[in-house]
Design a protein around this motif. Structure first.
Motif, PDB file in Angstrom:
ATOM      1  N   PRO A 148       0.837  -1.211   0.000  1.00  0.00           N
ATOM      2  CA  PRO A 148       0.000   0.000   0.000  1.00  0.00           C
ATOM      3  C   PRO A 148       0.871   1.260   0.000  1.00  0.00           C
ATOM      4  N   ASP A 149       0.349   2.339  -0.571  1.00  0.00           N
ATOM      5  CA  ASP A 149       1.110   3.599  -0.574  1.00  0.00           C
ATOM      6  C   ASP A 149       1.352   4.092   0.843  1.00  0.00           C
ATOM      7  N   PRO A 176      -3.799  -3.864   9.433  1.00  0.00           N
ATOM      8  CA  PRO A 176      -3.839  -2.403   9.387  1.00  0.00           C
ATOM      9  C   PRO A 176      -5.213  -1.858   9.788  1.00  0.00           C
ATOM     10  N   CYS A 177      -5.226  -0.646  10.324  1.00  0.00           N
ATOM     11  CA  CYS A 177      -6.496   0.019  10.605  1.00  0.00           C
ATOM     12  C   CYS A 177      -6.828   1.038   9.519  1.00  0.00           C
ATOM     13  N   ALA A 178      -5.817   1.479   8.778  1.00  0.00           N
ATOM     14  CA  ALA A 178      -6.031   2.432   7.684  1.00  0.00           C
ATOM     15  C   ALA A 178      -5.079   2.106   6.546  1.00  0.00           C
ATOM     16  N   LEU A 179      -5.618   2.154   5.324  1.00  0.00           N
ATOM     17  CA  LEU A 179      -4.821   1.929   4.115  1.00  0.00           C
ATOM     18  C   LEU A 179      -5.105   3.040   3.128  1.00  0.00           C
ATOM     19  N   VAL A 180      -4.050   3.494   2.447  1.00  0.00           N
ATOM     20  CA  VAL A 180      -4.171   4.572   1.464  1.00  0.00           C
ATOM     21  C   VAL A 180      -3.542   4.126   0.156  1.00  0.00           C
ATOM     22  N   GLU A 181      -4.258   4.358  -0.932  1.00  0.00           N
ATOM     23  CA  GLU A 181      -3.701   4.178  -2.270  1.00  0.00           C
ATOM     24  C   GLU A 181      -3.892   5.484  -3.023  1.00  0.00           C
ATOM     25  N   LEU A 203      -9.392  -3.421   9.477  1.00  0.00           N
ATOM     26  CA  LEU A 203      -9.464  -2.212   8.655  1.00  0.00           C
ATOM     27  C   LEU A 203     -10.663  -1.344   9.028  1.00  0.00           C
ATOM     28  N   GLN A 204     -10.397  -0.064   9.325  1.00  0.00           N
ATOM     29  CA  GLN A 204     -11.451   0.899   9.629  1.00  0.00           C
ATOM     30  C   GLN A 204     -11.738   1.806   8.442  1.00  0.00           C
ATOM     31  N   VAL A 205     -10.695   2.115   7.655  1.00  0.00           N
ATOM     32  CA  VAL A 205     -10.899   2.995   6.505  1.00  0.00           C
ATOM     33  C   VAL A 205      -9.885   2.664   5.405  1.00  0.00           C
ATOM     34  N   TYR A 206     -10.406   2.624   4.168  1.00  0.00           N
ATOM     35  CA  TYR A 206      -9.579   2.484   2.968  1.00  0.00           C
ATOM     36  C   TYR A 206      -9.763   3.765   2.188  1.00  0.00           C
ATOM     37  N   LEU A 207      -8.660   4.469   1.957  1.00  0.00           N
ATOM     38  CA  LEU A 207      -8.703   5.785   1.337  1.00  0.00           C
ATOM     39  C   LEU A 207      -8.061   5.755  -0.043  1.00  0.00           C
TER      40      LEU A 207
END
Length: 178
Positions: free
Chosen positions: A82-83, A101-106, A130-134
């Motif tokens: 992931p980024d 993870p709790c947060a992932l960003v791409e 995971l709580q949020v995928y951004l």
């Protein structure tokens, strides 16, 4: 007539072993490794801005923030880079990957957008932690967030996004400051 080259599926263990020695970063999906494309300067600056903002909040919470060189293992099916990734659980079970993870960003790019929007989204949303995928669109300067609720994931689009595990609101101004 030329013969087509056949590729055989490999085990996750074989991929992980090869990846430790590989000069090329490759993601793994259901038995096959795929080389990763390089990223633009804009992509890298946006990802770094987000990671830097997350790091401020993560330190006081005992969380870890990674950029695109740390692997995320999803069971035996997939391994991605992931980024930006935030993990707020105990240390990784392996020094080369995280699993919760709790947060992932791409950060979207023409070469990866379809995979980020479909394949990775489906795989990421299967992670209990995971709580949020951004998804971050550097061209439109917008966020598209998939947030976990008791009923499942909901989609939110806008110029700011709340990251629950960091108790932080990320703004487009912070992410896209060049």
């Amino acid at each position: 007539m030329e013969r087509m080259l056949a590729r055989k599926a490999q085990s996750l263990e074989a991929y992980l072993s090869e990846e430790e020695r590989s000069p090329v970063k490759r993601e793994f999906y259901r038995g096959f490794a795929y080389a990763m494309a390089g990223a633009s300067a804009l992509h890298n600056r946006v990802a770094l801005n987000i990671a830097a903002r997350f790091l401020e909040a993560a330190r006081s919470r005992g969380c870890r923030v990674y950029m695109s060189d740390m692997k995320l293992r999803i069971g035996d099916e997939a391994v991605y880079y992931p980024d930006v990734m935030v993990v707020c659980q105990e240390g990784p079970p392996n020094p080369y990957y995280e699993e919760a993870p709790c947060a992932l960003v791409e950060v979207l790019s023409p070469a990866t957008e379809a995979i980020d929007r479909r394949e990775k989204r489906a795989m990421y949303q299967g992670l209990e932690s995971l709580q949020v995928y951004l998804l971050v669109d550097p061209e439109k300067r917008l966020f598209l967030a998939y947030r976990r609720t008791p009923e499942g994931f909901v989609e939110e689009e806008g110029k700011e996004v709340y990251i629950p595990c960091l108790d932080l609101t990320l703004t487009a101004e912070e992410a896209f400051r060049l």
